[in-house]
Design an enzyme around this catalytic site. Sequence first.
Site, mmCIF file in Angstrom:
data_model
loop_
_atom_site.group_PDB
_atom_site.id
_atom_site.type_symbol
_atom_site.label_atom_id
_atom_site.label_comp_id
_atom_site.label_asym_id
_atom_site.label_seq_id
_atom_site.Cartn_x
_atom_site.Cartn_y
_atom_site.Cartn_z
ATOM 1 N N GLU A 171 7.938 -13.703 -12.569
ATOM 2 C CA GLU A 171 7.216 -12.602 -11.943
ATOM 3 C C GLU A 171 6.660 -11.589 -12.942
ATOM 4 O O GLU A 171 5.626 -10.993 -12.682
ATOM 5 C CB GLU A 171 8.052 -11.905 -10.858
ATOM 6 C CG GLU A 171 9.259 -11.177 -11.339
ATOM 7 C CD GLU A 171 10.090 -10.597 -10.195
ATOM 8 O OE1 GLU A 171 9.551 -10.336 -9.119
ATOM 9 O OE2 GLU A 171 11.302 -10.404 -10.400
ATOM 10 N N HIS A 211 18.716 -35.237 -11.593
ATOM 11 C CA HIS A 211 18.049 -35.790 -10.410
ATOM 12 C C HIS A 211 16.556 -35.487 -10.404
ATOM 13 O O HIS A 211 15.908 -35.567 -9.355
ATOM 14 C CB HIS A 211 18.719 -35.260 -9.138
ATOM 15 C CG HIS A 211 20.151 -35.655 -9.030
ATOM 16 N ND1 HIS A 211 20.546 -36.941 -8.767
ATOM 17 C CD2 HIS A 211 21.293 -34.930 -9.201
ATOM 18 C CE1 HIS A 211 21.863 -37.004 -8.756
ATOM 19 N NE2 HIS A 211 22.348 -35.802 -9.028
ATOM 20 N N ASN A 215 -1.530 1.591 5.859
ATOM 21 C CA ASN A 215 -0.691 0.511 5.310
ATOM 22 C C ASN A 215 -0.375 -0.439 6.453
ATOM 23 O O ASN A 215 -0.065 0.018 7.542
ATOM 24 C CB ASN A 215 0.660 1.043 4.815
ATOM 25 C CG ASN A 215 0.516 2.012 3.676
ATOM 26 O OD1 ASN A 215 -0.570 2.214 3.185
ATOM 27 N ND2 ASN A 215 1.626 2.603 3.294
ATOM 28 N N GLY A 216 -0.369 -1.730 6.182
ATOM 29 C CA GLY A 216 0.021 -2.690 7.226
ATOM 30 C C GLY A 216 -1.151 -3.564 7.632
ATOM 31 O O GLY A 216 -2.169 -3.634 6.931
ATOM 32 N N TRP A 236 -3.032 -2.671 -1.334
ATOM 33 C CA TRP A 236 -2.616 -4.025 -1.698
ATOM 34 C C TRP A 236 -3.356 -4.935 -0.716
ATOM 35 O O TRP A 236 -3.065 -4.918 0.480
ATOM 36 C CB TRP A 236 -1.107 -4.144 -1.548
ATOM 37 C CG TRP A 236 -0.514 -5.412 -2.077
ATOM 38 C CD1 TRP A 236 -0.177 -5.671 -3.374
ATOM 39 C CD2 TRP A 236 -0.152 -6.572 -1.334
ATOM 40 N NE1 TRP A 236 0.377 -6.935 -3.465
ATOM 41 C CE2 TRP A 236 0.407 -7.510 -2.231
ATOM 42 C CE3 TRP A 236 -0.241 -6.929 0.022
ATOM 43 C CZ2 TRP A 236 0.862 -8.756 -1.834
ATOM 44 C CZ3 TRP A 236 0.207 -8.171 0.419
ATOM 45 C CH2 TRP A 236 0.765 -9.073 -0.515
ATOM 46 N N LYS A 293 6.435 -3.809 -4.366
ATOM 47 C CA LYS A 293 7.850 -3.451 -4.387
ATOM 48 C C LYS A 293 8.468 -3.560 -2.996
ATOM 49 O O LYS A 293 9.559 -4.079 -2.835
ATOM 50 C CB LYS A 293 8.016 -2.041 -4.952
ATOM 51 C CG LYS A 293 9.468 -1.611 -5.148
ATOM 52 C CD LYS A 293 10.123 -2.409 -6.260
ATOM 53 C CE LYS A 293 11.590 -2.100 -6.432
ATOM 54 N NZ LYS A 293 12.277 -3.137 -7.199
ATOM 55 N N ARG A 317 4.882 0.425 -5.948
ATOM 56 C CA ARG A 317 4.886 -0.398 -4.738
ATOM 57 C C ARG A 317 3.987 -1.627 -4.885
ATOM 58 O O ARG A 317 4.095 -2.561 -4.094
ATOM 59 C CB ARG A 317 4.420 0.425 -3.536
ATOM 60 C CG ARG A 317 5.335 1.588 -3.238
ATOM 61 C CD ARG A 317 4.718 2.530 -2.220
ATOM 62 N NE ARG A 317 4.618 1.937 -0.911
ATOM 63 C CZ ARG A 317 5.564 1.943 0.006
ATOM 64 N NH1 ARG A 317 6.711 2.516 -0.256
ATOM 65 N NH2 ARG A 317 5.382 1.404 1.189
ATOM 66 N N CYS A 354 0.807 -1.218 0.000
ATOM 67 C CA CYS A 354 0.000 0.000 0.000
ATOM 68 C C CYS A 354 0.837 1.264 0.000
ATOM 69 O O CYS A 354 1.964 1.271 0.491
ATOM 70 C CB CYS A 354 -0.876 0.042 1.245
ATOM 71 S SG CYS A 354 -1.834 -1.425 1.543
ATOM 72 N N LYS A 394 12.841 -13.746 -12.433
ATOM 73 C CA LYS A 394 12.512 -12.587 -13.278
ATOM 74 C C LYS A 394 11.449 -12.966 -14.294
ATOM 75 O O LYS A 394 10.497 -12.249 -14.494
ATOM 76 C CB LYS A 394 13.795 -12.139 -13.976
ATOM 77 C CG LYS A 394 14.168 -10.727 -14.067
ATOM 78 C CD LYS A 394 14.499 -9.918 -12.853
ATOM 79 C CE LYS A 394 13.785 -10.175 -11.596
ATOM 80 N NZ LYS A 394 14.380 -9.656 -10.402
ATOM 81 N N GLU A 445 17.805 -16.423 -10.272
ATOM 82 C CA GLU A 445 17.340 -15.048 -10.490
ATOM 83 C C GLU A 445 16.677 -14.911 -11.874
ATOM 84 O O GLU A 445 15.656 -14.246 -12.014
ATOM 85 C CB GLU A 445 18.536 -14.089 -10.334
ATOM 86 C CG GLU A 445 18.255 -12.635 -10.657
ATOM 87 C CD GLU A 445 17.193 -11.970 -9.806
ATOM 88 O OE1 GLU A 445 16.731 -12.571 -8.817
ATOM 89 O OE2 GLU A 445 16.776 -10.858 -10.156
#
Length: 617
Positions: free
Chosen positions: A497, A513, A101-102, A75, A612, A27, A2, A494, A490
Site C-alpha cells: 500500500e 503449494h 461525502n458519500g 475521493w 483512511k 483521509r 472525502c 503494508k 499485514e
Amino acid sequence: MCGITGYIGYREAYPIIINGLRRLEYRGYDSAGIMLYNGNDIQFSKTKGKVSNLEKKVESEISEEGNIGIGHTRWATHGIPNDVNSHPHFSQSGNLVIVHNGIIENYNSIKQELISRGYTFKSDTDTEVLINLIEEIKKKEGVKLGKAVQIALNQVVGAYAIAVFDKSKPDEIVVARLGSPIAIGVGKDFEEFFIASDASPFIEYTKNAIYLEDEEMAIIKRGRKAQIRKISDDSSVDVDTQELQLNLEQIEKGGYEHFMLKEIHEQPRAITDTFRGRLLPEEGIIKISGLENNMKKFLNADRIIIVACGTSWHAGLVAEYTIEEFARIPVEVEYASEFRYRNPVITEKDIVIAISQSGETADTLAAIKLAKSKGAFVFGVCNVVGSSIARENDSGVYTHAGPEIGVASTKAFTTQITVLSLIALRLARAKGTLSSDMYRMYLQEMELIPQKVESLLKIDSHVKEIAKKYLLSTNCLYLGRGYNFPVALEGALKLKEISYIHAEGYPAAEMKHGPIALIDDRMPVIVIATNKGHYDKVVSNIQEIKSRSGKIIAIVTEGDKTVKEIADHVIEVPETEEPFTPLLTTIPLQLLSYYIAVMRGCNVDQPRNLAKSVTVE
Ligand code: F6R
C-alpha cells in the site's frame, strides 16, 4: 475518503478552512475545493490534486475574504478526478452550493427527471444532482433551504455527509448525515461554528462539539444554538454537546518526517494506554468493563465471529489464535464485505466482534447491523471515540491508540492485538481454561511488551540499510506460521500500500503449494522465524527458499544462531511468549515498508488511491 470543512462566524473563514482541509488530507483524496461568501458574492476555486495546489489556485483566482465558507477534499467515486468534478458544486441558479461525502445511489434516475425539467449538468457527479434536486424542491414547494434539504434527502438512496449554503440565506449552513460522519464545533456564545468530517480541523478553536447521528440534519446559524432535526419527519432532536479529549499535539508530526513514522514510534505508549487500568498484573486481574458487564453472554456463546476489513481483519486473525488457544471458544474471522452479502448463518448464541480503527468503515458497519438484526450480540473494538461503529455496537472497548493520521495502519494494529489478547486472557480466566499460574505469567509478560517494543525500535537504522538493498524489487513474499501468519499478511499489505511493490503474505507451509514457483534470485522473501511454535518447520522453509536462490530477510528472536547462518539478513526481536510475538514481529515489517517507500519517493502518509476511513462499500 472525502473530507468536509466549513466555518460560519466572525473570523476570516479561508485560513480555518484551508488548514482544516490539510488536517483531513490523511483521509485520502484526489482533488480539493473551497467556497467563500464575502457578504456580496460567492467565490470559489477547485482543482484536481492536493490542497497545496488549491492554495496556489486560490491566490490567483479569488480574494480570500469572507466569514462563511465550505471546503472539501474529494475521493473520486462518480467521475474522474478533475477540476470540474471537484467540490463544491452549484445548483443551476448558482445560488446553492454543496460539498458532499458519500454516494447517492439513485442519482441517475433523479438526474433524468431533472434533465426533463430543463436542468443541465456540468460534472459527472451525483453531488451536482443532489444540489439541483434541493433547488427544484425549494422552488416548487416554496420552502426555505432547511426544509428543501430535508425533503430532498428523503428522496435519495445512499450515504452522505453534506454541507449546503444558500446565497439568499447567507447567515446559515445546513448539514446532514447518513453513513458519513460530521462534527460541528461550537464556539463561545454560539458566535461561531465549525463544520468538519472529524474534530481535527477545529481543535484549536473549541473543545465543544456536536456529532450528528445518522439521519439527522442541523441548521447552523450564527448567534443561536444549532437546531437538530430528524431527516425522516423533521422532528426536533435534543442537542448533545460533547467535550473533546483531542489536543493539537496529538494530530501534529512532532518532529518526525511522516505521521507513519511518528505512529510507529508511538507504539510503546499506545500499547501502554491500551492496557492502562485494564491490565493489573500485581493483583493478577484484567478488568475490561464492556466485557465484565456482558461476561455471561460471552461464556454462553456457541462461537465468536470476528468481522473487519484490511489491517483490522489481520488483527482479527491473530485474535482467532489467542481466543481459541486461551479461552477454547470457536472463532471465525470474516471480511465484513463478504459477510454482509452472503446470507451468513447467525444465531442469538453468536457473539460478533467488530474491529475498526476509524469506526466508520461502511462494510463493517453494515455487517454489524446485519448481525444485530439476526439477534447476535455485537462487541466493538474501535479506536475513534464516538465513531459510528462505536455507537452502533451493543458494547465494546476502545483501543486508545490516539489519532492515527498516516493512511497505513500501524499503532491501530498493535493496540487491537493488545486489547484482543486481554479479552482472550480474561475469557480464559472466567472459563477456567487457563491455570492461575499461567494467567499471571501472561499478565506479567504483557506488561513488558511496551519496553520490548521500545528497545526494538532502535533497529531503525539496521532496517533502513536492508531497505536500501530491496527498494527496486518488484515483488516480495512474506511468510509466517501460527500467530505470525497474520503478521506476514499485514507485512505484505503494508509494503504494497505505501511502496506500490507487489507483495503477498502466505502461511509458510503453503509456499510449496504454489508460491515457491516464483522464487529466484530477484525475489526477496521475508520470513518470520521466532524461536517458539513451529520454529524448526520455518527453518526448513527457509532452507527451501535458499536452495532456490531467494533472498531471505528473517525476523528472528534475539540470539538466534541457526537462521543467521542461512538468511541474507536477520532482524532480531526480543523474546516473548508466543501469543504476543505479533506485537514485536510487526514492528520491523512496518519500518521496512516505511523506508522502502520513502526511498522510492512515495507519498507515505497519503498513498495513491487509498483512504483512511472507507465510508463507501
Ligand atoms: C491498511 C489499512 C486498511 C484498514 C481498513 C479498515 O493499512 O489501514 O486496510 O485497516 O480500511 O479500516 P478500519 O480499521 O478503520 O475499519
